[in-house]
Design a protein around this motif. Structure first.
Motif, short mmCIF file in Angstrom:
data_model
loop_
_atom_site.label_atom_id
_atom_site.label_comp_id
_atom_site.label_asym_id
_atom_site.label_seq_id
_atom_site.Cartn_x
_atom_site.Cartn_y
_atom_site.Cartn_z
N VAL A 179 -7.83 -9.33 5.73
CA VAL A 179 -8.80 -8.74 4.81
C VAL A 179 -9.30 -7.41 5.37
O VAL A 179 -9.48 -6.44 4.62
N TYR A 180 -9.50 -7.35 6.67
CA TYR A 180 -9.95 -6.10 7.29
C TYR A 180 -8.91 -4.99 7.11
O TYR A 180 -9.24 -3.85 6.78
N ILE A 181 -7.64 -5.35 7.31
CA ILE A 181 -6.56 -4.36 7.12
C ILE A 181 -6.52 -3.88 5.67
O ILE A 181 -6.40 -2.69 5.40
N ILE A 182 -6.64 -4.82 4.73
CA ILE A 182 -6.61 -4.47 3.30
C ILE A 182 -7.77 -3.53 2.95
O ILE A 182 -7.58 -2.51 2.28
N GLU A 183 -8.96 -3.87 3.42
CA GLU A 183 -10.13 -3.04 3.11
C GLU A 183 -10.01 -1.67 3.77
O GLU A 183 -10.40 -0.65 3.18
N LEU A 184 -9.48 -1.64 4.97
CA LEU A 184 -9.31 -0.36 5.68
C LEU A 184 -8.33 0.55 4.94
O LEU A 184 -8.60 1.73 4.72
N LEU A 185 -7.21 -0.02 4.53
CA LEU A 185 -6.21 0.76 3.80
C LEU A 185 -6.71 1.17 2.42
O LEU A 185 -6.44 2.28 1.95
N SER A 186 -7.45 0.28 1.77
CA SER A 186 -8.02 0.61 0.45
C SER A 186 -9.01 1.77 0.56
O SER A 186 -8.99 2.70 -0.26
N ASP A 187 -9.86 1.71 1.58
CA ASP A 187 -10.82 2.81 1.80
C ASP A 187 -10.10 4.11 2.12
O ASP A 187 -10.51 5.18 1.67
N ALA A 188 -9.04 4.01 2.92
CA ALA A 188 -8.29 5.21 3.27
C ALA A 188 -7.67 5.86 2.03
O ALA A 188 -7.69 7.08 1.87
N MET A 189 -7.10 5.03 1.14
CA MET A 189 -6.53 5.55 -0.11
C MET A 189 -7.61 6.16 -0.99
O MET A 189 -7.40 7.23 -1.60
N TYR A 190 -8.78 5.52 -1.05
CA TYR A 190 -9.88 6.03 -1.88
C TYR A 190 -10.37 7.38 -1.34
O TYR A 190 -10.55 8.34 -2.10
N ILE A 191 -10.56 7.43 -0.03
CA ILE A 191 -11.03 8.69 0.59
C ILE A 191 -9.99 9.79 0.40
O ILE A 191 -10.33 10.95 0.13
N ARG A 192 -8.72 9.43 0.54
CA ARG A 192 -7.65 10.42 0.37
C ARG A 192 -7.65 10.98 -1.05
O ARG A 192 -7.48 12.19 -1.25
N SER A 193 -7.85 10.12 -2.05
CA SER A 193 -7.89 10.59 -3.44
C SER A 193 -9.08 11.52 -3.66
O SER A 193 -8.98 12.51 -4.38
N LYS B 257 3.96 4.95 -10.82
CA LYS B 257 4.13 3.85 -11.78
C LYS B 257 3.53 2.56 -11.26
O LYS B 257 3.02 1.74 -12.02
N PHE B 258 3.60 2.35 -9.93
CA PHE B 258 3.10 1.10 -9.37
C PHE B 258 1.58 1.00 -9.44
O PHE B 258 1.02 -0.09 -9.36
N LYS B 259 0.90 2.15 -9.56
CA LYS B 259 -0.56 2.11 -9.66
C LYS B 259 -1.01 1.41 -10.95
O LYS B 259 -2.08 0.82 -10.99
N GLN B 260 -0.18 1.49 -11.99
CA GLN B 260 -0.49 0.83 -13.25
C GLN B 260 -0.16 -0.66 -13.23
O GLN B 260 -0.62 -1.41 -14.09
N TYR B 261 0.65 -1.06 -12.28
CA TYR B 261 1.08 -2.47 -12.21
C TYR B 261 0.78 -3.03 -10.81
O TYR B 261 1.63 -3.65 -10.18
N ARG B 262 -0.45 -2.82 -10.38
CA ARG B 262 -0.84 -3.24 -9.03
C ARG B 262 -0.73 -4.76 -8.87
O ARG B 262 -0.27 -5.24 -7.82
N LYS B 263 -1.14 -5.53 -9.87
CA LYS B 263 -1.11 -6.99 -9.75
C LYS B 263 0.32 -7.51 -9.69
O LYS B 263 0.61 -8.44 -8.92
N ALA B 264 1.20 -6.91 -10.48
CA ALA B 264 2.61 -7.32 -10.44
C ALA B 264 3.22 -7.00 -9.08
O ALA B 264 3.98 -7.80 -8.51
N LEU B 265 2.86 -5.81 -8.56
CA LEU B 265 3.38 -5.43 -7.24
C LEU B 265 2.79 -6.32 -6.15
O LEU B 265 3.51 -6.72 -5.21
N PHE C 103 0.81 -1.22 0.00
CA PHE C 103 0.00 0.00 0.00
C PHE C 103 0.85 1.27 0.00
O PHE C 103 0.47 2.27 -0.62
N VAL C 104 1.99 1.22 0.68
CA VAL C 104 2.88 2.40 0.67
C VAL C 104 3.39 2.67 -0.73
O VAL C 104 3.41 3.82 -1.20
N LEU C 105 3.79 1.62 -1.43
CA LEU C 105 4.31 1.79 -2.79
C LEU C 105 3.22 2.23 -3.76
O LEU C 105 3.43 3.11 -4.60
N VAL C 106 2.04 1.64 -3.66
CA VAL C 106 0.94 2.03 -4.54
C VAL C 106 0.53 3.48 -4.32
O VAL C 106 0.23 4.22 -5.25
N ASP C 107 0.56 3.89 -3.05
CA ASP C 107 0.09 5.23 -2.71
C ASP C 107 1.11 6.31 -3.05
O ASP C 107 0.73 7.46 -3.30
N ASN C 108 2.38 5.97 -3.08
CA ASN C 108 3.41 7.00 -3.24
C ASN C 108 4.18 6.94 -4.56
O ASN C 108 4.85 7.91 -4.90
#
Length: 434
Positions: free
Chosen positions: A180-194, A33-41, A25-30
């Protein structure tokens, strides 16, 4: 079930998985380039805990070497689909056979886990957070029990011990819930931040548009006042000429304001120069006299000499806003006094009105964008004034009593220069020596 099974090896395995998730999540958020290759990351990040969990297992006995490698496999396959799961399966099996040797049961068990999880992945990613948590736990329990029966069927020497039940059937669903809870929490945080970033950008555009409207209204109000004065039939030619000059100057100011705001995206270096307080404020007073006359407000001044350093346009706009606010605070007319003085290394300017006054809350919030006590206003004029004074390393103080009046005191650092007067072409010019 005894809690003796929760040892430092279990905590180490959990640590590897959590750190890998956070790293993803740190790499995707910052890193864009990693946002385009999320599955590879995701594949890379989940492969690390698989290897570390096997390298540093929970326990080793004569029947089984156990670890939490299935948790990253579950996570990667559920969130990344079969391509991520397939790569993780290959990495897991390769590492497993490299570390412990070939084992047919392990091969069959994890192929079953991969196929079932990959088939469920599409539906899983359409669920909301609650359903994801429930389904991930149920899927893990079902697959762990089913693969245990497969292992018992394939091998006569495979033994289901108490430790096996805890580590392979009970612990993984619990950990899946939290992961899964951590993943969903961090995903929501990134979405809200955007969304917040987009909202802030729109808010900046909104403030910019409102600010342009507000700042341009000031010179247009002055133009309107002089136009009303030009309608008087008893004006002399010199007065008409002087009024027209004021109108031209204010229209030029409006054009300059628009140009400044249009250049906001690529701001140029502000021109800073010595400003003669008496001269600059008197120019502002002359501009505001038509508005004061229309509002039945008498302006008196006692301006002393003093010099400050700043941008002439911003300085004038600052005092235009403050004096305009003072005039508008006297809807039934009144007296406006403007006094300036040089005291040691400070230049003080006081704007005193006999208007409606301000409450403590209004004083505390003076200068906030979109906060105003007027029925029609944006509060941006006060914001611009306060910002200009702060830029000049000055200070603005307000002393006000409701229904009595308001005194605004502006204190600015004096610009120390040495002056001498020289006579040239019958005109007195000011030379500044540094």
């Amino acid at each position: 079930m005894d809690f003796v099974y929760i040892n430092h090896n279990v905590l180490d395995n959990v640590f590897y998985i959590i750190v890998s998730l956070l790293m993803f999540f740190v790499l995707v958020d910052n890193v864009k380039k990693f946002k385009q290759y999320r599955k590879a990351l995701l594949t890379a990040c989940m492969s690390l805990p698989i290897i570390f969990c096997m390298k540093f297992p929970i326990y080793i006995d004569e029947y089984c070497v156990h670890d939490l490698r299935q948790i990253p496999v579950f996570i990667g396959t559920l969130y990344g689909g079969w391509p991520v799961g397939a790569v993780l399966l290959v990495i897991m099996l390769t590492s497993r056979f490299a570390i412990y040797g070939m084992n047919g049961i392990t091969l069959v068990v994890y192929i079953v886990i991969f196929v079932a999880t990959a088939l469920f992945s599409g539906r899983f990613n359409r669920f909301n957070r609650k359903n994801k948590l429930i389904s991930s736990v149920l899927l893990t329990i079902v697959l762990e029990i089913f693969t245990t029966y497969v292992a018992l069927w394939m091998s006569d020497i495979f033994v289901v011990t108490e430790a096996y039940i805890f580590y392979f059937i009970i612990l993984p669903p619990i950990l899946m819930f939290f992961m899964v809870y951590i993943i969903e929490l961090l995903s929501d945080a990134m979405y809200i931040r955007s969304k917040i970033v987009k909202f802030e950008k729109m808010e900046v555009v909104s403030q910019l548009a409102a600010s342009i409207s507000h700042e341009v209204r000031n010179p247009l109000t002055v133009v309107k006042g002089f136009m009303e004065l030009l309608k008087s039939p008893n004006l002399s030619l010199d007065e008409k000429k002087r009024y027209i000059e004021h109108i031209e100057r204010e229209l030029h100011n409006a054009e300059s304001i628009i140009s400044d705001y249009l250049a906001f995206a690529k701001p140029a270096i502000e021109k800073v120069e010595p400003l003669l307080i008496e001269q600059e404020i008197r120019n502002v007073i002359d501009i505001m006299k038509p508005l004061a006359k229309m509002s039945s407000v008498t302006i008196t001044d006692n301006l002393g000499q003093g010099t400050v350093q700043g941008n002439k346009n911003y300085f004038r706009q600052c005092f235009l806003n403050l004096i305009k606010n003072a005039i508008e605070a006297m809807p039934n007319g009144g007296e406006l006094q403007i006094v300036s003085a040089l005291e040691k290394n400070k230049v003080t300017v006081k704007i005193v009105d006999t208007g409606v006054g301000m409450s403590k809350e209004q004083i505390n919030r003076f200068g906030e964008p979109y906060y105003t006590s007027k029925t029609k206003g944006t509060g941006l004029g006060s914001m611009v004034a306060v910002k200009t004074i702060q830029t000049m390393n000055g200070k603005l103080d307000i002393d006000s009593i409701l229904n009595v009046g308001t005194t605004i005191t502006i204190t600015l650092p004096a610009f120390i220069t040495e002056y001498k007067m020289v006579q040239k072409d019958s005109q007195l010019k000011l030379e500044t020596e540094f």
